[in-house]
Design a protein around this motif. Sequence first.
Motif, PDB file in Angstrom:
ATOM      1  N   ALA A  74       0.834  -1.200   0.000  1.00  0.00           N
ATOM      2  CA  ALA A  74       0.000   0.000   0.000  1.00  0.00           C
ATOM      3  C   ALA A  74       0.868   1.250   0.000  1.00  0.00           C
ATOM      4  CB  ALA A  74      -0.909   0.001   1.228  1.00  0.00           C
ATOM      5  N   ARG A  75       0.294   2.334  -0.444  1.00  0.00           N
ATOM      6  CA  ARG A  75       1.003   3.609  -0.416  1.00  0.00           C
ATOM      7  C   ARG A  75       1.358   3.977   1.015  1.00  0.00           C
ATOM      8  NH1 ARG A  75      -0.617   8.894  -3.941  1.00  0.00           N
ATOM      9  NH2 ARG A  75       0.839  10.407  -3.021  1.00  0.00           N
ATOM     10  N   ARG A  76       2.593   4.403   1.222  1.00  0.00           N
ATOM     11  CA  ARG A  76       3.054   4.769   2.557  1.00  0.00           C
ATOM     12  C   ARG A  76       2.474   6.118   2.978  1.00  0.00           C
ATOM     13  NH1 ARG A  76       9.578   3.389   2.789  1.00  0.00           N
ATOM     14  NH2 ARG A  76       9.304   1.281   3.618  1.00  0.00           N
ATOM     15  N   THR A  77       2.074   6.209   4.233  1.00  0.00           N
ATOM     16  CA  THR A  77       1.614   7.490   4.776  1.00  0.00           C
ATOM     17  C   THR A  77       2.722   8.194   5.554  1.00  0.00           C
ATOM     18  OG1 THR A  77       0.741   6.347   6.725  1.00  0.00           O
ATOM     19  CG2 THR A  77      -0.790   6.741   4.900  1.00  0.00           C
ATOM     20  N   THR A  78       3.724   7.460   5.970  1.00  0.00           N
ATOM     21  CA  THR A  78       4.939   8.041   6.538  1.00  0.00           C
ATOM     22  C   THR A  78       6.130   7.288   5.949  1.00  0.00           C
ATOM     23  OG1 THR A  78       4.969   6.536   8.452  1.00  0.00           O
ATOM     24  CG2 THR A  78       3.811   8.649   8.718  1.00  0.00           C
ATOM     25  N   TRP A  79       7.253   7.956   5.825  1.00  0.00           N
ATOM     26  CA  TRP A  79       8.420   7.295   5.250  1.00  0.00           C
ATOM     27  C   TRP A  79       9.681   8.019   5.708  1.00  0.00           C
ATOM     28  CZ3 TRP A  79      11.592  10.124   1.993  1.00  0.00           C
ATOM     29  CH2 TRP A  79      11.052  11.315   1.476  1.00  0.00           C
ATOM     30  N   ARG A  80      10.790   7.341   5.552  1.00  0.00           N
ATOM     31  CA  ARG A  80      12.104   7.904   5.844  1.00  0.00           C
ATOM     32  C   ARG A  80      13.142   7.125   5.047  1.00  0.00           C
ATOM     33  NH1 ARG A  80      15.158   6.399  11.207  1.00  0.00           N
ATOM     34  NH2 ARG A  80      16.830   6.777   9.692  1.00  0.00           N
TER      35      ARG A  80
END
Length: 210
Positions: free
Chosen positions: A197-203
Amino acid sequence: MSRSPVTADDLDRAVQLSLATLREAPPGAWEGKAGSLEWDCWETVEHLSDDLFAYAAQIGPRKPPLDTHVPFAWERRRPGGPANTIHADRTAGPDGLLQVLDASGALLVAMVRTTPPEVRAHHVFGVSDPEGFAAMGIVETLVHTHDLAEGLGLAWDPPGDLCSRVLARLFPDAPGSSDPWPTLLWATGRAELPEHARRTTWRWYGEPRA
């Protein structure tokens, strides 16, 4: 597992490809929103320029800081706009805006070329080395040009080898079976992948790698 290092030439290539694409934008399109961002296209180029400048500055001191940023002053030109040190003179128009991006990219390219590989400097996603800052600059350039291309109505499909190298350097948790460019968009919260799924937070993870 071996990987190809990210180089100053890779960064220069990314910036020049971005500039070649953005120079095709209609002159009146810069006030429109940049893709899914809350910034307009002019602000987004300023933000990208600011990223590249800041990464160059971060590895610039003889003793780079390991726990904070080099304390350049920054400001927002409007509520909700990007917090930048770098702003382009609006009277110079889009050509001047892109010259600011070109110059900021050149600063980071030069610093990556000339900084010893053992140098370390602070980033919020991990103390990093010159290669790491080059990779960060490439990610910023590729994904923000994606945002800009959506807002400006331009085609943008960066080279898979560039995407692969920065994924290996900064996103060790990214899937390895999908095409590199869609995977980078997924890793930065801009797209879905099959079974991801599309990430809602990332780093990313900037620490040096073997």
